[in-house]
Design a protein around this motif. Sequence first.
Motif, mmCIF file in Angstrom:
data_model
loop_
_atom_site.group_PDB
_atom_site.id
_atom_site.type_symbol
_atom_site.label_atom_id
_atom_site.label_comp_id
_atom_site.label_asym_id
_atom_site.label_seq_id
_atom_site.Cartn_x
_atom_site.Cartn_y
_atom_site.Cartn_z
ATOM 1 N N PHE A 286 0.856 -1.055 -0.130
ATOM 2 C CA PHE A 286 -0.170 -0.207 -0.054
ATOM 3 C C PHE A 286 1.014 1.583 0.034
ATOM 4 N N GLY A 287 0.035 2.546 -0.286
ATOM 5 C CA GLY A 287 0.418 3.599 -0.304
ATOM 6 C C GLY A 287 0.959 4.298 -1.203
ATOM 7 N N PRO A 288 1.663 5.541 -1.706
ATOM 8 C CA PRO A 288 1.681 6.069 -2.437
ATOM 9 C C PRO A 288 3.013 5.973 -3.634
ATOM 10 N N GLY A 289 3.873 5.176 -3.219
ATOM 11 C CA GLY A 289 4.495 4.183 -4.382
ATOM 12 C C GLY A 289 3.563 3.077 -4.776
ATOM 13 N N MET A 290 2.972 2.869 -3.965
ATOM 14 C CA MET A 290 2.972 1.971 -5.401
ATOM 15 C C MET A 290 2.204 2.958 -6.468
ATOM 16 N N LYS A 291 1.349 3.246 -6.158
ATOM 17 C CA LYS A 291 0.238 4.200 -7.035
ATOM 18 C C LYS A 291 1.455 3.929 -8.422
ATOM 19 N N SER A 292 2.924 4.266 -8.144
ATOM 20 C CA SER A 292 3.599 4.882 -8.894
ATOM 21 C C SER A 292 4.127 3.283 -9.985
ATOM 22 N N LEU A 293 3.609 2.097 -9.025
ATOM 23 C CA LEU A 293 3.973 1.322 -10.484
ATOM 24 C C LEU A 293 3.338 1.110 -11.318
ATOM 25 N N SER A 294 3.493 0.456 -12.323
ATOM 26 C CA SER A 294 2.272 -0.410 -13.443
ATOM 27 C C SER A 294 1.897 -1.659 -12.836
ATOM 28 N N VAL A 295 1.191 -2.058 -13.580
ATOM 29 C CA VAL A 295 1.084 -3.942 -12.888
ATOM 30 C C VAL A 295 1.891 -4.461 -13.522
ATOM 31 N N THR A 296 3.023 -4.599 -13.958
ATOM 32 C CA THR A 296 3.252 -5.864 -14.238
ATOM 33 C C THR A 296 4.528 -5.289 -13.716
ATOM 34 N N ASP A 297 4.891 -3.912 -12.959
ATOM 35 C CA ASP A 297 6.157 -3.558 -11.680
ATOM 36 C C ASP A 297 5.183 -5.092 -10.634
ATOM 37 N N ARG A 298 3.904 -4.173 -10.155
ATOM 38 C CA ARG A 298 3.772 -5.477 -9.019
ATOM 39 C C ARG A 298 3.777 -6.009 -9.355
ATOM 40 N N ALA A 299 2.915 -7.654 -10.555
ATOM 41 C CA ALA A 299 3.610 -8.114 -10.921
ATOM 42 C C ALA A 299 5.042 -8.845 -10.619
#
Length: 917
Positions: A286-299
């Motif tokens: 969670f957090g504002p940094g999550m919003k800067s990551l693309s879905v494929t970064d998250r994956a």
Amino acid sequence: MKNTDYAKPLQVDGKTVTFFDFNQFAADMGTSVEKLPFSIKILVENLLRKLDGRVVTETDLTHIVRWQKTYAAPVEIPYHPARVLMQDFTGVPAVVDLAAMRDAVKALGKDPARVNPLVPTELIVDHSIQVDYFGTDDALEKNVALEYSRNSERYELLKWAQKSFSNFKVVPPNSGICHQVNLENLGRVVITQDENGNAAAYPDTLVGTDSHTPMINGIGVMGWGVGGIEAEAVMLGQPYYMSIPEVIGVKLTGTLQAGVTATDLVLTITEMLRKVNVVEKFVEYFGPGMKSLSVTDRATIANMTPEYGATLGFFPVDEKTLDYLELTGRGDRARLVEAYCKATGMFYTGETDPEFTQVVELDLATVVPSLAGPARPQDRISLPALKKTFADILGCEYDRDTEIKRISEFHDESGCKTVRARRCRPVTQRQFDMELNGRPMKIGDGNIVIAAITSCTNTSNPHVLMGAGLIAKNAVARGLKVPPYVKTSLAPGSKVVMDYLEAASLVPYFDALGFHLAAFGCTTCIGNSGPLHPDIEAVIRKNDLNVAAVLSGNRNFEARIHQNIKSNFLASPMLVVIFALAGRVDIDLTLEPVGIDPNGEPVYLEDLWPSHDQIDKLAKAHVKKEFYEKEYARIFDGDRFWEALDIAESTTFAWNDASTYIKNPPYFDGFSLTPQPPGDITGARVFLLLGDTVTTDHISPAGAIPQDYPAGQYLIENGVDRDQFNSYGSRRGNHEVMMRGTFGNIRIKNQLVAPKQGSLTLKFPEKKEMFNYDAAMAYEKEGTPLIVLGGKEYGTGSSRDWAAKGTTLLGIKAVIAQSYERIHRNNLVGMGVLPLVFADGESAQSLGLDGSETLTISGLDNMTPRKQLAVKAVRADGSAINFTVTSRLDTEVDVEYFENGGILPCVIRKMMADLND
């Protein structure tokens, strides 16, 4: 109370679906789920929807809706995943087990068709292809042809299963990697299903027979890896019993700096969370940094969840999830997801944060370019530190400050970057002459012999692949080439990757450096790197060289990538290309050039590395929805090789006694509907005395089968030529091979035979050195039960059910360790092996156990969860060591499985009882 009291309508695209309002249920219970972690909310919904008063009770539902940050003792709930995901290495033995269960049910005089998946199951064939051919345009075609020639029996079994089981789909070979296919296409995020004429909507959930199943957490789908036997139970309609987890929140702030990739980030997170100890816990981001990551970064981050030890690495649904569903051709699904998640409070806005067991913070701006190695994913190395790290591995002297001073002095004197480049040297001078295809060359410690762009971890991410292509383009422009001793390969996780790389005109540059398309499958990441050139292998063995592999994968355990490569490093696809060009790992790319161009000029990292804007522009222009729609419209069709498999539909499988790939396993030999009580373990011998971080690769290797090991000898005795051995992973449908390969890693360190490594032990009381399998068979003839003693993190790594199956088939009744990784502990329970832990602060060493003792474990009657058991170890001189261990049968269901001899016998007994009611 009825769960239907909380069924409410939801309008989506002019249609009405029903959802279960767990928020209202919580309110009626006098509580709120607003601040619960999103992953726990999914469990609340699951239990409310499945509430039946029999399997799921109001007490279960109350436990989860009143989730606590910590629990003094495990609280178990029955969870019903919506679907099952499999890959072929773990899927083949699962299908073999189901076929054997059908035989067992038929022998009991019942209908074998009763054994059938009740939960949608999808199996993707991705683990079998090897990189035998590389560096040419026809490498893919040749590798696939060889794959089918090796694995036709296994594929015939899978095609039989596809025809003969309902609710079972197979994605044929040469299509992609299961987790990437799941991310790009199979993942629903929100499922709709007709129930009694009504369309019910609920969160997509799954279990998978691969430890990297959490990759799907990147789009807000709850999924994790389980053992094949656990997955079979879920397939057959059984709930997955689990302890309510703690949830660690990872708060991400800031943004990644220029030149830093999602791979660098996940290696940093892996290192960080291993120190936090998140084993058997959920992790939620969670957090504002999550919003800067693309879905494929998250994956990418979610993919390596097992590397940092957690069960989940969860990213809740937000606007980027919806954009990704649109991009990948699931626009209608995106609208359903948005409507459902906003109606239920499951849409993450960032305006409020959940409450967690513990919060760990990471500023993305602090992440730097990194690798991990040489043998564990959590051992992160910053790019400038790699040369010093490798020097330490070799026991050589290297001081970076001295190197910088020397370079600076020569640069000041000459003003010439070429002189600067030539002042940097390898950390060792061990170089040996050889010929490769008639060309003279040198090879030594630190040289890279495998450079692989591989694995769903990174090939699912267009940015790092576009970046790698731009680096290749820049390198070709500067006249750089990859040294001939480096085996290069490109093996994407889906065919979409090649579509957008071709659209961006980057494929010719990959090809120019030798990164030709070799496969659509896991390849090097799971040890299917294929052979090195025989002359290279000969020089490595003769001189005991410490050569390296660099891959964009998620695991680098000992002997996993290739048995003759000691140092294996994980890196982004972009760094894989860079290191392939450099040809060695004992290099500081922040000081030294990647290579020298034809004019004698050095070419540095900054000369080749593209900007974020260049990559982003290319990705936005060429990663297109139509590519996803085209490839996934035909994902179940298969190629010409698959079509040529002529398999008839039948209720039971026609076993071939001559097969060395598929055998009817012995799990149900002499099966009775009445289980036999386990009883105390008496007169047991220590089979192996092991240390910390024994991986499932150590216990059940997936790679090459050595000719002189029992598995190799078995194949030779059965008429299999050495060049047809294939791998342990491909022969998981044959228990004769797999039990001979159990504890068969050539790098496993059994302290009973130290300093030797490999599949050896001492047979007591003779103290005769034998192969593990031979010793186990000798003990079996004597009627001697066996115990394994281990250290911390026993069973870390892949969700490899054969690590538990082989354990039980060798006659091992219990494992005593300091701690376990979650999946392997579950697998041991699932196969009727008793997992035990030493008391805090105790170990085999602290107790003075040397493995020569005879052990008795008492108190197995009237077993209860986490029961304390007494162990008596008697030395040869008659003296005794008495100590207490704790059973890691954590729940009542664990106890039930153990007392039934495992999950599968338990399921059959329940199935027969239901038929008799």
